[in-house]
Design a protein around this motif. Structure first.
Motif: not given
Length: 256
Positions: A7, A12-13, A16, A31, A47
């Motif tokens: 990401g 991407a955020r 998620a 991520n 993350v």
């Protein structure tokens, strides 16, 4: 089900967030961020920051962490990781989906000059203007380092490092940007040419409208292609649907 999202982008955020909202049916999400931004906006889920060590390292990570689906939601110009992802997914036998925001399309009144690379963009500039609004980020400024006859306004999230143009002012800022704000940037700095990558999306598009209104030329660097054979979707909702199909073993009608 374990999903790895490569990401660092708005899409991407958002993906998620959509997956996290699945409550009890939500998959485990990791991520992966490249670590090029000092203070990234962190998405929900696990993350990790940093590279994998090429395609082989990524394939090993997919196996070790039992990843069931890989989403390449990196920036459209993060070409190396996209090709590594395609190779790693094939090696580890993990389904891969590329999430790519659509390219920008010129509108009536635009004065676009397309370039295949930053180096080509740099060669075009002396014929187009003298005060350049450079919005390609802090990476790749070496391509413009020899243009000592031009003045550059460089906008980036973090401060750039040498090599870079000798006559340069840095504007530290992060999108999304407004049309009013972009108009003011062009006016205040007396910009007469804009350089951008074809990143797509709405967050940074207002500069194109502002340039069109001002009658300014825009050098647009074309994005690299997605690796052959990789399925591509344009939005986080479509990517979430693709994952849900695999999570529940159901097939949904194709999005219109």
């Amino acid at each position: 089900m374990h999903v790895l999202i490569l990401g660092g982008t708005t899409e991407a955020r958002r993906l998620a967030e959509l997956l996290a909202a699945g409550a009890g049916s939500a998959p485990r999400v990791t991520n992966s961020l490249a670590g090029r931004v000092a203070a990234p906006r962190l998405p929900p889920g696990e993350v990790r920051v940093g590279g994998f060590g090429g395609a082989e390292g990524l394939a090993a990570w997919l196996r070790e962490h039992e990843v069931d689906a890989l989403i390449d939601a990196t920036h459209p110009f993060a070409g190396t990781i996209s090709f590594n992802a395609a190779k790693a997914a094939a090696t580890a036998h993990v389904p891969l989906l590329a999430l790519r925001r659509p390219s920008w399309v010129p509108a009536q009144g635009d004065d676009w000059h397309e370039a295949d690379s930053l180096e080509t963009a740099a060669r075009l500039l002396p014929t187009l203007g003298r005060r350049v609004f450079l919005t390609t980020g802090r990476m790749g400024l070496a391509a413009f380092a020899d243009l000592d006859g031009l003045w550059f306004l460089v906008r980036s999230v973090d401060a750039p490092e040498p090599p870079h143009p000798p006559r340069m002012e840095v504007l530290l800022d992060r999108g999304p940007f407004t049309l009013a704000g972009e108009r003011e940037v062009l006016r205040r700095h007396r910009i007469d040419v804009v350089v951008t990558k074809d990143s797509g999306g709405a967050a940074t598009a207002p500069k194109l409208t502002a340039a069109r209104e001002a009658g300014l030329p825009v050098v647009v660097v074309r994005r690299p292609p997605v690796p052959d054979g990789v399925q591509v979707v344009a939005g986080p909702e479509q990517a979430a649907r693709w994952i849900e199909e695999r999570l529940h073993g159901r097939t949904f009608p194709a999005a219109g």
